[in-house]
Design an enzyme around this catalytic site. Structure first.
Site, short mmCIF file in Angstrom:
data_model
loop_
_atom_site.label_atom_id
_atom_site.label_comp_id
_atom_site.label_asym_id
_atom_site.label_seq_id
_atom_site.Cartn_x
_atom_site.Cartn_y
_atom_site.Cartn_z
N HIS A 55 -21.98 68.14 29.32
CA HIS A 55 -20.74 68.74 28.81
C HIS A 55 -20.99 69.51 27.52
CE1 HIS A 55 -16.18 68.51 28.46
NE2 HIS A 55 -16.56 69.13 27.35
N HIS A 57 -20.00 73.63 25.70
CA HIS A 57 -19.29 74.91 25.84
C HIS A 57 -20.24 75.99 25.32
CE1 HIS A 57 -15.22 73.13 26.57
NE2 HIS A 57 -15.85 72.08 26.08
N GLN A 150 -9.34 77.37 29.21
CA GLN A 150 -9.04 76.85 27.87
C GLN A 150 -7.54 76.90 27.53
OE1 GLN A 150 -11.44 75.89 24.82
NE2 GLN A 150 -9.44 74.91 24.79
N HIS A 208 -11.28 68.72 31.69
CA HIS A 208 -10.94 68.23 30.34
C HIS A 208 -9.62 67.48 30.51
CE1 HIS A 208 -13.96 70.89 28.76
NE2 HIS A 208 -13.68 70.56 27.52
N GLU A 211 -7.39 64.92 26.49
CA GLU A 211 -8.08 65.01 25.20
C GLU A 211 -7.02 65.14 24.11
OE1 GLU A 211 -10.73 68.32 24.58
OE2 GLU A 211 -11.62 67.41 22.81
N ASP A 307 -20.78 68.69 23.75
CA ASP A 307 -19.54 69.44 23.64
C ASP A 307 -19.70 70.76 22.88
OD1 ASP A 307 -16.90 69.73 24.41
OD2 ASP A 307 -16.06 68.46 22.84
FE FE2 Z 1 -15.10 69.93 25.93
#
Ligand code: FE2
Length: 422
Positions: A55, A57, A150, A208, A211, A307
């Site tokens: 995981h 980005h 996103q 996701h 979160e 992340d």
């Molecule tokens: Fe993430």
């Protein structure tokens, strides 16, 4: 005569030392009398299969401070800053930043990476750049790309079509962000949409999910239910799931049973979530991460993700999974003897299963893909964030490190310092 023998390796999870032979790119057995073109004595150093990053980005790496700093450090300011930075993305900009971080990851022993890629861009510039880069680096660092909305699927104009287009362009995995949709109903619908899209194309899912510190954010249960209904066990990952920390225990008990039944993989991201969660608490401040120990006790595969690397959400990092594991020792209270060993599994075999990697692991006849740590044990590797002195891919050295040498002048005598208990 074989190509290479690594003598006195200490394989993760074992206490004895072993010799590893490498010939023609695969691992072969090697005894004390075996001969090889090259012999390296590892002197008891820890050896693992390649590190696996489940995981990250990549499209956002190295953008910290662009176009403006995240002053509060919060998740929501990070999303706002990123939305501004996305406007400036170019194909070349994405490829250059990602290629730099992939080199960093390879130097840390990472050979498999699952990256979320923001697809809330009508031109899908980042995804196009990463699809091409994925082809270029295959066999060195293998990339899985997640179509990650996103700004939401239902809450972003044209979101559904962008997700479909991302799949057409070659995304390996379908993502989502249900807790960010406009309503709970939209969040549920977004999970169902993502899972149907993945199912239709035979892809994996990595969402996701929850979160947030809001204990009413309960989309993981929808993921588990959809996975069971669609028979997608083993192909679905729930990432972050920080709200689980705040659920009441009766609800968490039922949920974790369903997660186990569904065969979901879970990814916890200790670096980002240790700084992003609990932001609305005035004290005590909740740690706000998923229920790692209870999930593991229920037999669920929990992995560690990095992340972010120097992006609007997390300004530090260099892509080393060991650094994320080190933070989880503290933040997840995983300092027990067996837990320290388990943390290495959470950056190797665990994420390999989540990514569905075939043939992963150190065994005779398997690929000679491995990592040597400059440390004799899992605990020392974590304690020292030990350099990876040797990284092999297909039997070839693809990364090497020469650890720093420290000396002190101790009461008038110059002495080496290794930070190891001898
Ligand atoms: Fe993430």
């Amino acid at each position: 005569m074989i190509d290479l023998i690594l003598r006195n390796a200490r394989l993760a999870g074992r206490d004895d030392l072993t010799d590893l032979g490498v010939d023609d790119g695969v691992i072969v057995s090697a005894g004390p009398d075996s001969a090889a073109s090259e012999v390296i004595d590892l002197d008891g150093r820890l050896v693992t299969p390649p590190l696996v990053e489940p995981h990250i980005h990549l499209d956002a790496v190295l953008t910290v401070g662009q176009p403006r700093p995240n002053v509060s450090g919060s998740l929501f300011e990070g999303i706002a800053v990123w939305a501004e930075r996305v406007a400036d993305l170019t194909y070349e900009d994405v490829q250059a930043r990602v290629a730099q971080v992939l080199r960093w990851q390879l130097a840390c022993g990472v050979q498999h990476v699952r990256s979320h890629v923001d697809v809330c861009d009508p031109q899908l510039r980042a995804l196009r750049a990463l699809v091409d880069l994925r082809a270029e680096v295959r066999g060195l660092v293998d990339l899985q790309l997640v179509a990650f909305p996103q700004q939401g699927i239902l809450g972003f104009e044209g979101g559904r079509e962008l997700m479909r287009e991302a799949v057409r362009l070659g995304a390996d995995v379908v993502g989502g962000i249900p807790h960010y949709e406009l309503t709970r109903e939209d969040g549920v619908e977004s999970v169902k949409f993502a899972m149907a899209l993945a199912d239709e194309h035979g892809l994996r899912v990595d969402i996701h999910c929850d979160e947030t510190d809001d204990d009413h954010s309960r989309f993981v249960e929808v993921m588990a239910a959809e996975t069971i209904r669609r028979g997608m066990s083993g192909r679905v990952t729930a990432s972050h799931t920080t709200a689980m920390h705040s659920y009441n225990s009766a609800y968490a008990y039922r949920l974790i049973r369903n997660i186990a039944r569904a065969g979901l993989h879970m990814v916890t991201n200790p670096l980002d979530n240790s700084v992003l969660q609990g932001r609305f608490d005035t004290g005590p401040i909740r740690r706000g991460h998923t229920r790692i120990k209870q999930l593991r006790e229920a037999g669920v595969n929990v992995c560690i993700g990095h992340d972010s690397v120097m992006d609007p959400w997390y300004p530090l990092g260099y892509g080393d999974p060991l650094q994320a594991a080190f933070v989880l020792v503290h933040y997840g209270q995983m300092s027990g003897d067996a837990e320290l060993r388990r943390l290495i599994d959470m950056i190797t075999v665990g994420p390999a299963a989540a990514l569905g990697l075939d043939g992963y692991g150190l065994r005779d006849g398997g690929p000679a893909d491995l990592v040597v740590f400059d440390a004799p044990s899992e605990a020392d590797a974590l304690r020292l964030i030990a350099p990876r002195t040797l990284v092999l891919r297909g039997g070839k050295v693809v990364a090497r490190a020469t650890p720093a040498q420290h000396t002190v002048t101790w009461l008038g005598t110059q002495e080496p310092v290794t930070f190891l208990r001898r």
